[in-house]
Design an enzyme around this catalytic site. Structure first.
Site, PDB file in Angstrom:
ATOM      1  N   PRO A   1       0.732  -1.155   0.226  1.00  0.00           N
ATOM      2  CA  PRO A   1       0.132   0.068  -0.027  1.00  0.00           C
ATOM      3  C   PRO A   1       0.850   1.190   0.096  1.00  0.00           C
ATOM      4  O   PRO A   1       1.851   1.385   0.797  1.00  0.00           O
ATOM      5  CB  PRO A   1      -0.652  -0.180   1.262  1.00  0.00           C
ATOM      6  CG  PRO A   1      -0.941  -1.552   1.808  1.00  0.00           C
ATOM      7  CD  PRO A   1       0.596  -2.076   1.198  1.00  0.00           C
TER       8      PRO A   1
ATOM      9  N   ALA B   1      -3.696   2.605   2.218  1.00  0.00           N
ATOM     10  CA  ALA B   1      -4.369   2.999   3.602  1.00  0.00           C
ATOM     11  C   ALA B   1      -5.736   3.684   3.248  1.00  0.00           C
ATOM     12  O   ALA B   1      -5.556   4.905   2.778  1.00  0.00           O
ATOM     13  CB  ALA B   1      -3.673   3.531   4.450  1.00  0.00           C
TER      14      ALA B   1
ATOM     15  N   GLN C   1      -6.279  -1.877   1.749  1.00  0.00           N
ATOM     16  CA  GLN C   1      -5.898  -1.855   3.306  1.00  0.00           C
ATOM     17  C   GLN C   1      -6.897  -0.831   3.985  1.00  0.00           C
ATOM     18  O   GLN C   1      -6.853   0.382   3.556  1.00  0.00           O
ATOM     19  CB  GLN C   1      -4.389  -1.173   3.447  1.00  0.00           C
ATOM     20  CG  GLN C   1      -3.864  -1.140   4.718  1.00  0.00           C
ATOM     21  CD  GLN C   1      -2.261  -0.466   4.787  1.00  0.00           C
ATOM     22  OE1 GLN C   1      -2.146   0.677   4.492  1.00  0.00           O
ATOM     23  NE2 GLN C   1      -1.430  -1.507   4.997  1.00  0.00           N
TER      24      GLN C   1
ATOM     25  N   TYR D   1       0.044   3.936  13.220  1.00  0.00           N
ATOM     26  CA  TYR D   1      -1.486   4.412  13.217  1.00  0.00           C
ATOM     27  C   TYR D   1      -2.236   3.725  14.321  1.00  0.00           C
ATOM     28  O   TYR D   1      -1.842   2.907  15.215  1.00  0.00           O
ATOM     29  CB  TYR D   1      -1.757   4.063  11.853  1.00  0.00           C
ATOM     30  CG  TYR D   1      -1.243   4.652  10.862  1.00  0.00           C
ATOM     31  CD1 TYR D   1      -1.202   6.249  10.759  1.00  0.00           C
ATOM     32  CD2 TYR D   1      -0.369   4.402   9.961  1.00  0.00           C
ATOM     33  CE1 TYR D   1      -0.346   6.858   9.966  1.00  0.00           C
ATOM     34  CE2 TYR D   1       0.405   5.053   9.016  1.00  0.00           C
ATOM     35  CZ  TYR D   1       0.309   6.181   9.021  1.00  0.00           C
ATOM     36  OH  TYR D   1       1.218   7.288   8.299  1.00  0.00           O
TER      37      TYR D   1
ATOM     38  N   ARG E   1      -1.246  -6.288   8.459  1.00  0.00           N
ATOM     39  CA  ARG E   1       0.180  -5.526   8.495  1.00  0.00           C
ATOM     40  C   ARG E   1       0.248  -5.210  10.122  1.00  0.00           C
ATOM     41  O   ARG E   1      -0.461  -4.333  10.587  1.00  0.00           O
ATOM     42  CB  ARG E   1       0.012  -4.403   7.704  1.00  0.00           C
ATOM     43  CG  ARG E   1       1.488  -4.000   7.296  1.00  0.00           C
ATOM     44  CD  ARG E   1       1.387  -2.952   6.225  1.00  0.00           C
ATOM     45  NE  ARG E   1       2.920  -2.802   5.684  1.00  0.00           N
ATOM     46  CZ  ARG E   1       3.336  -2.185   4.659  1.00  0.00           C
ATOM     47  NH1 ARG E   1       2.969  -1.313   4.263  1.00  0.00           N
ATOM     48  NH2 ARG E   1       4.468  -2.549   4.158  1.00  0.00           N
TER      49      ARG E   1
ATOM     50  N   LEU F   1      13.087  -2.046   0.716  1.00  0.00           N
ATOM     51  CA  LEU F   1      13.991  -2.079  -0.209  1.00  0.00           C
ATOM     52  C   LEU F   1      14.674  -3.312  -0.714  1.00  0.00           C
ATOM     53  O   LEU F   1      15.628  -3.887  -0.698  1.00  0.00           O
ATOM     54  CB  LEU F   1      15.185  -1.213   0.477  1.00  0.00           C
ATOM     55  CG  LEU F   1      15.029   0.071   1.328  1.00  0.00           C
ATOM     56  CD1 LEU F   1      16.123   0.580   1.891  1.00  0.00           C
ATOM     57  CD2 LEU F   1      14.626   0.911   0.350  1.00  0.00           C
TER      58      LEU F   1
ATOM     59  N   ARG G   1       8.081   1.835  -3.304  1.00  0.00           N
ATOM     60  CA  ARG G   1       9.008   2.790  -3.738  1.00  0.00           C
ATOM     61  C   ARG G   1       9.685   2.186  -5.174  1.00  0.00           C
ATOM     62  O   ARG G   1       9.883   2.998  -6.130  1.00  0.00           O
ATOM     63  CB  ARG G   1       9.862   3.492  -3.005  1.00  0.00           C
ATOM     64  CG  ARG G   1       9.290   4.492  -2.116  1.00  0.00           C
ATOM     65  CD  ARG G   1      10.091   5.035  -0.986  1.00  0.00           C
ATOM     66  NE  ARG G   1      10.141   4.004   0.068  1.00  0.00           N
ATOM     67  CZ  ARG G   1      10.829   4.217   1.243  1.00  0.00           C
ATOM     68  NH1 ARG G   1      11.390   5.524   1.621  1.00  0.00           N
ATOM     69  NH2 ARG G   1      10.920   3.060   2.184  1.00  0.00           N
TER      70      ARG G   1
END
Length: 376
Positions: free
Chosen positions: A23, A57, A99, A189, A237, A307, A330
């Site tokens: 997400p 999200a 999500q 969160y 998650r 990564l 990313r």
């Protein structure tokens, strides 16, 4: 044969490979509605060969959004534009997840690239600007001086509303055609705030002991599982570690994952961090050990993130049993075709994962004597 690109399944969901789009908040919605940006942003990953694409999200309540520009699923009108995206993802052979999230005390923050609430009065109606007081386990601000707002502590009725809102959003996700939903309990969160002693200072049944701090996450998961179709998988998650000496630790996550598995969670999406004071060593694959620890300790499939753009290392992670799925965020923004490219890197000499309108890449590769034509 590549194990990363072998087919697999979660419950009744067949997946063409083990690559996943994590997400990624786009901060591009108005009143929670998906639009053409989201359609193109997500659709290109389906074209690019990924197995599962998980939407950003998505607020289960308006005040649960990280910013006013986040996606939402708190009303029926938001279903149709999401269904359009799901249909396209399916048309390209990928699965679609969403999500479900509540940002808690990290809600009502600025759109990141604006560097604060810089919207003019003229802009505000056009972008759907809103600012509100967030809610949290305890009335403690996430961080001073960083565009966060001091929250209101949830009471019993507020907690019940959170659970009900996750359930209602899950029902709407089913109407939109999603193959899986992911309960977001990571990154500092709301649900992560309840888990972590860094944020949860309650003295009732939702605070104090680890068992009490896990209560809301387990109640949300159980309630969502009860309304989510039995043949469809449920993901959760978590931040496996707060990366903070006084916070939630790996051993806590193993216990949590064991309980989530009992409630019908099918895989744990393993990330980390989310609170002030966390320390990271952000090298390639730095979060893979978290996925392995949860996988080994709770005997449940895990998704590794962090990564992971090297195809060879991604293959090793699956082959070595460090995780069951590889997630990119990313890295996929940088290369939306990462999955089809990685499959070639791992030895594929066919172009089956390329959608038909893109298969002319094969002729280019032949002319340049690259990929499967390199030795011909």
């Amino acid at each position: 044969m590549s194990q990363l690109f072998s087919s697999t399944s979660l419950r009744g969901l067949a997946l063409r490979n083990r690559t996943v789009i994590a997400p990624m908040c786009q901060y591009s919605a108005v009143d929670g509605f998906a639009n053409d940006w989201h359609f193109v942003h997500l659709g290109r990953f389906a074209i690019g060969g990924f197995g599962l694409i998980i939407l950003e999200a998505t607020g289960v309540t308006p005040e649960g959004r990280i910013s006013y520009a986040d996606l939402g699923l708190w009303k029926d009108e938001q279903i149709a534009p999401l269904a359009r995206i799901v249909d396209f993802i399916h048309s390209q052979g990928a699965a679609a997840g969403i999500q479900l999230a509540h940002a808690g005390r990290k809600a009502s923050t600025p759109v990141p690239w604006r560097n604060g609430f810089t919207e003019t009065e003229e802009e505000k109606p056009r972008v759907g600007f809103e600012h509100w007081t967030p809610v949290a386990p305890s009335a403690e601000i996430h961080a001073e001086g960083k565009d966060f707002t001091k929250p209101t502590a949830l009471d019993a009725a507020g907690i019940r509303n959170i659970i009900d809102s996750f359930v209602a959003a899950a029902k709407r996700a089913e109407q939109a055609g999603f193959d899986t939903v992911e309960v977001h309990a990571a990154h500092g969160y709301l649900l992560n705030q309840f888990l972590s002693p860094l944020a949860n200072k309650r003295t009732d049944e939702y605070g104090g002991s680890r068992e009490n701090r896990m209560r809301l996450v387990l109640e949300v998961t159980e309630a969502v599982r009860a309304v989510w179709p039995a043949e469809k998988p449920l993901l959760v998650r978590i931040s496996v570690s707060d990366n903070h000496p006084e916070g939630w630790q790996v051993e806590d996550s193993v216990v949590l994952a064991q309980e989530l598995k009992k409630l019908g969670a099918d895989a744990i999406d393993c990330s980390s961090g989310g609170f002030e004071g966390a320390t990271f060593n952000t090298v390639a694959g730095y979060q893979v050990p978290f996925a392995k620890a949860v996988r080994d300790g709770a005997d449940i499939p895990t998704m590794a993130v962090g990564l992971l753009g090297d195809a060879g290392r991604a293959e090793e992670i699956i082959a070595n049993g460090e995780a069951d799925f590889i997630e990119l965020a990313r890295g996929a923004l940088d290369d939306p075709n990462w999955a089809v490219h990685a499959r070639h890197e791992l030895g594929a000499d066919d172009y089956e994962l390329w959608p038909n309108p893109t298969k002319r890449v094969r002729e280019r590769d032949r002319a340049l004597r690259q990929r499967s034509f390199a030795s011909k």
